[in-house]
Design a protein around this motif. Structure first.
Motif, PDB file in Angstrom:
ATOM      1  N   LEU A 167       6.642  12.224  30.160  1.00  0.00           N
ATOM      2  CA  LEU A 167       6.348  12.488  31.800  1.00  0.00           C
ATOM      3  C   LEU A 167       6.273  10.183  32.174  1.00  0.00           C
ATOM      4  CD1 LEU A 167       4.443  14.942  32.788  1.00  0.00           C
ATOM      5  CD2 LEU A 167       6.732  14.894  33.829  1.00  0.00           C
ATOM      6  N   TRP A 168       5.823   9.697  31.138  1.00  0.00           N
ATOM      7  CA  TRP A 168       5.665   8.407  31.533  1.00  0.00           C
ATOM      8  C   TRP A 168       7.345   7.830  31.317  1.00  0.00           C
ATOM      9  CZ3 TRP A 168       1.686   7.710  27.160  1.00  0.00           C
ATOM     10  CH2 TRP A 168       0.183   7.605  27.347  1.00  0.00           C
ATOM     11  N   VAL A 169       8.187   7.885  30.344  1.00  0.00           N
ATOM     12  CA  VAL A 169       9.097   7.660  30.418  1.00  0.00           C
ATOM     13  C   VAL A 169      10.250   8.114  31.451  1.00  0.00           C
ATOM     14  CG1 VAL A 169      11.503   7.873  29.025  1.00  0.00           C
ATOM     15  CG2 VAL A 169       9.229   8.074  28.072  1.00  0.00           C
ATOM     16  N   LEU A 170      10.415   9.047  31.547  1.00  0.00           N
ATOM     17  CA  LEU A 170      10.860   9.913  33.258  1.00  0.00           C
ATOM     18  C   LEU A 170      10.212   9.313  34.260  1.00  0.00           C
ATOM     19  CD1 LEU A 170      10.668  13.684  32.871  1.00  0.00           C
ATOM     20  CD2 LEU A 170      12.913  12.085  32.366  1.00  0.00           C
ATOM     21  N   LYS A 171       9.318   8.814  33.906  1.00  0.00           N
ATOM     22  CA  LYS A 171       8.726   7.767  35.833  1.00  0.00           C
ATOM     23  C   LYS A 171       8.677   6.438  35.702  1.00  0.00           C
ATOM     24  CE  LYS A 171       4.681   7.147  38.685  1.00  0.00           C
ATOM     25  NZ  LYS A 171       3.129   7.100  38.774  1.00  0.00           N
ATOM     26  N   TRP A 172       9.020   5.609  34.406  1.00  0.00           N
ATOM     27  CA  TRP A 172       9.514   4.371  34.122  1.00  0.00           C
ATOM     28  C   TRP A 172      11.665   4.699  34.514  1.00  0.00           C
ATOM     29  CZ3 TRP A 172       8.143   0.022  33.810  1.00  0.00           C
ATOM     30  CH2 TRP A 172       8.558  -1.646  33.032  1.00  0.00           C
ATOM     31  N   GLN A 173      11.666   5.300  33.887  1.00  0.00           N
ATOM     32  CA  GLN A 173      13.372   5.177  34.224  1.00  0.00           C
ATOM     33  C   GLN A 173      13.432   5.931  35.767  1.00  0.00           C
ATOM     34  OE1 GLN A 173      14.735   3.883  32.710  1.00  0.00           O
ATOM     35  NE2 GLN A 173      13.891   4.114  30.021  1.00  0.00           N
ATOM     36  N   GLY A 174      12.521   6.228  36.278  1.00  0.00           N
ATOM     37  CA  GLY A 174      12.843   6.589  37.783  1.00  0.00           C
ATOM     38  C   GLY A 174      13.373   7.882  37.511  1.00  0.00           C
ATOM     39  N   LEU A 175      13.361   8.546  36.990  1.00  0.00           N
ATOM     40  CA  LEU A 175      13.839   9.838  36.851  1.00  0.00           C
ATOM     41  C   LEU A 175      13.462  11.162  37.392  1.00  0.00           C
ATOM     42  CD1 LEU A 175      16.246   9.325  33.747  1.00  0.00           C
ATOM     43  CD2 LEU A 175      16.608   9.721  36.026  1.00  0.00           C
ATOM     44  N   HIS A 176      11.947  11.159  37.337  1.00  0.00           N
ATOM     45  CA  HIS A 176      11.114  11.832  37.248  1.00  0.00           C
ATOM     46  C   HIS A 176      11.153  12.972  38.363  1.00  0.00           C
ATOM     47  CE1 HIS A 176       9.477   8.617  39.848  1.00  0.00           C
ATOM     48  NE2 HIS A 176       8.722   9.565  40.458  1.00  0.00           N
ATOM     49  N   LYS A 177      11.989  11.961  39.458  1.00  0.00           N
ATOM     50  CA  LYS A 177      12.483  13.644  40.874  1.00  0.00           C
ATOM     51  C   LYS A 177      13.456  14.199  40.470  1.00  0.00           C
ATOM     52  CE  LYS A 177       9.388  11.110  44.554  1.00  0.00           C
ATOM     53  NZ  LYS A 177       9.445  10.018  45.646  1.00  0.00           N
ATOM     54  N   LYS A 178      14.435  13.310  39.232  1.00  0.00           N
ATOM     55  CA  LYS A 178      15.832  14.192  39.169  1.00  0.00           C
ATOM     56  C   LYS A 178      15.164  16.051  37.945  1.00  0.00           C
ATOM     57  CE  LYS A 178      19.839  12.840  37.172  1.00  0.00           C
ATOM     58  NZ  LYS A 178      20.561  14.727  38.395  1.00  0.00           N
ATOM     59  N   VAL A 179      14.592  14.841  36.543  1.00  0.00           N
ATOM     60  CA  VAL A 179      14.522  15.518  35.894  1.00  0.00           C
ATOM     61  C   VAL A 179      13.578  17.142  36.257  1.00  0.00           C
ATOM     62  CG1 VAL A 179      14.083  15.813  34.029  1.00  0.00           C
ATOM     63  CG2 VAL A 179      15.491  14.429  34.410  1.00  0.00           C
ATOM     64  N   ILE A 180      13.477  18.197  35.488  1.00  0.00           N
ATOM     65  CA  ILE A 180      12.540  19.030  36.085  1.00  0.00           C
ATOM     66  C   ILE A 180      11.515  18.933  34.774  1.00  0.00           C
ATOM     67  CG2 ILE A 180      11.518  21.737  36.197  1.00  0.00           C
ATOM     68  CD1 ILE A 180      14.143  21.644  38.368  1.00  0.00           C
ATOM     69  N   PHE A 181      10.369  19.306  34.880  1.00  0.00           N
ATOM     70  CA  PHE A 181       9.786  19.164  33.592  1.00  0.00           C
ATOM     71  C   PHE A 181       8.656  19.757  33.330  1.00  0.00           C
ATOM     72  CE2 PHE A 181       6.273  18.251  30.146  1.00  0.00           C
ATOM     73  CZ  PHE A 181       6.584  17.397  29.590  1.00  0.00           C
ATOM     74  N   VAL A 182       8.342  21.662  32.920  1.00  0.00           N
ATOM     75  CA  VAL A 182       7.750  22.768  32.444  1.00  0.00           C
ATOM     76  C   VAL A 182       6.887  22.525  31.023  1.00  0.00           C
ATOM     77  CG1 VAL A 182       9.244  23.590  33.786  1.00  0.00           C
ATOM     78  CG2 VAL A 182       9.877  23.821  32.307  1.00  0.00           C
ATOM     79  N   THR A 183       5.771  23.237  31.746  1.00  0.00           N
ATOM     80  CA  THR A 183       5.000  23.073  29.922  1.00  0.00           C
ATOM     81  C   THR A 183       4.868  24.598  29.954  1.00  0.00           C
ATOM     82  OG1 THR A 183       3.744  20.912  30.286  1.00  0.00           O
ATOM     83  CG2 THR A 183       2.456  22.699  28.608  1.00  0.00           C
ATOM     84  N   VAL A 184       5.397  25.492  28.821  1.00  0.00           N
ATOM     85  CA  VAL A 184       4.935  25.898  28.437  1.00  0.00           C
ATOM     86  C   VAL A 184       4.201  26.057  27.222  1.00  0.00           C
ATOM     87  CG1 VAL A 184       5.802  28.778  27.298  1.00  0.00           C
ATOM     88  CG2 VAL A 184       7.670  27.173  28.749  1.00  0.00           C
TER      89      VAL A 184
END
Length: 347
Positions: free
Chosen positions: A65-82
């Protein structure tokens, strides 16, 4: 789901085991302790460019999630935890930045709320297991015929996990004695032993003389059939095996657990009346012998309790919910997959 894009399943780098750490040891800014893992995550993102990330590991929330936010992708990529722990679980399973957190039980969902997640982020669908366990199977009689088992004798399934570890041999020997009626000189039950990849254990058990019907198996890929053919199971407190046994309505004797992550699975089974816990091989054998003779009502009651706990549709419910999340992205799905400077360059 094939139209929803590519998938990236996060896991520890190089598939290695991960040491236990406490939540405070996870930093809030990049440092040398996370450089290697961060590099692995970035490499995975660049190679696969996933639209959806599914984390099934307690240490794979914060860094991706840190990496996604740094790359500006946190709104594009869906991230789920199972979450794959049935009851007790490490705090690192929970991160407020996930789109969804799938919890296997209400106890875990409560913990998620306490750790800062919102109701809208949480779903309680159960623990996902192989779809083959949710599909219709042959009747017990047909399964026993297919597997070459005695059609009449009650059967206990003894497991030592994929590696055939734990007190399998000791327990098998105790059962071999206890499940034989010395007075009437006949068996009161049959035993199925799954040894996993432990070939030495297979050879040892196959070389023994048994007074009861015994089948010794190595690594099995058709566990739904063996569970469907048996009446109860002996296993350590692994969440996957427990979930599978519940679907098959098997009373469970838990004979061990991994400290920390599996400990909470014991009260989940015992307190819900689906099984018992004992590390004693002799006690285990005694309980099974009673279930097969004088306490059949108890065996039946625990079987009913197991089915009440079972959630065979969990894996399908999770996939359907992820599909809905993917379909709700709208314009956000069109954000270009462009990487800025590497996160590790800051370290």
């Amino acid at each position: 789901m094939s139209n929803c894009g590519r998938w990236l399943f996060t896991a520890p780098p190089q598939g290695g085991s991960t040491p236990f750490i406490s939540l405070p040891s996870l930093p809030t800014t990049p440092n040398d302790n996370i450089a290697q893992i961060d590099g692995e995550v970035e490499a995975g993102l660049m190679e696969y460019k996933p639209d959806i990330i599914i984390s099934v590991h307690p240490l794979m929330q914060h860094i991706p999630l840190w990496v996604l936010k740094w790359q500006g992708l946190h709104k594009k990529v869906i991230f789920v935890t199972v979450i794959t722990d049935l009851n007790s679980c490490h705090p690192t399973w929970f991160h407020p930045g996930v789109n969804r957190c799938y919890c296997p039980s209400q106890a875990v969902a409560k913990r998620a709320l306490e750790d800062g997640l919102e109701d809208s982020q949480i779903r309680v669908f159960g623990l996902p297991i192989r779809p083959s366990f949710a599909r219709a199977v042959l009747s017990k009689d047909d399964l026993r015929k297919e597997l070459g088992m005695d059609p009449e004798l009650p059967a206990v399934l003894l497991m030592g996990g994929g590696e055939g570890m734990g007190p399998v041999e000791k327990t098998a020997l105790a059962l071999g004695e206890t499940l034989f009626d010395e007075v009437h000189e006949k068996p009161i039950g049959q035993l199925i032993i799954i040894c996993g990849r432990n070939r030495g254990l297979v050879s040892t058990l196959e070389s023994m003389e048994w007074k009861i019907p015994v089948k010794v198996r190595g690594f099995e890929t058709q566990m739904q059939k063996w569970m469907g053919a048996c009446d109860c199971i002996i296993t350590k407190a692994g969440p996957g095996t427990i979930a599978e046994a519940l679907i098959r309505g098997l009373p469970i004797i838990l004979n061990d657990y991994i400290p920390g992550q599996e400990k909470g699975n014991v009260p989940y089974v015992v307190d819900n009346g689906a099984g018992v816990f004992t590390r004693s091989s002799k006690e285990t054998a005694r309980i099974i012998a009673e279930w097969f003779s004088t306490k059949t009502d108890e065996l039946k009651r625990m079987s009913e309790n197991s089915r009440k706990l079972a959630q065979p549709e969990a894996v399908f419910d999770i996939v359907k919910d992820i599909h809905e999340l993917a379909c709700q992205r709208g314009p956000l799905a069109n954000i270009p997959y462009i990487f800025t400077s590497s996160f590790t360059s800051l370290i």
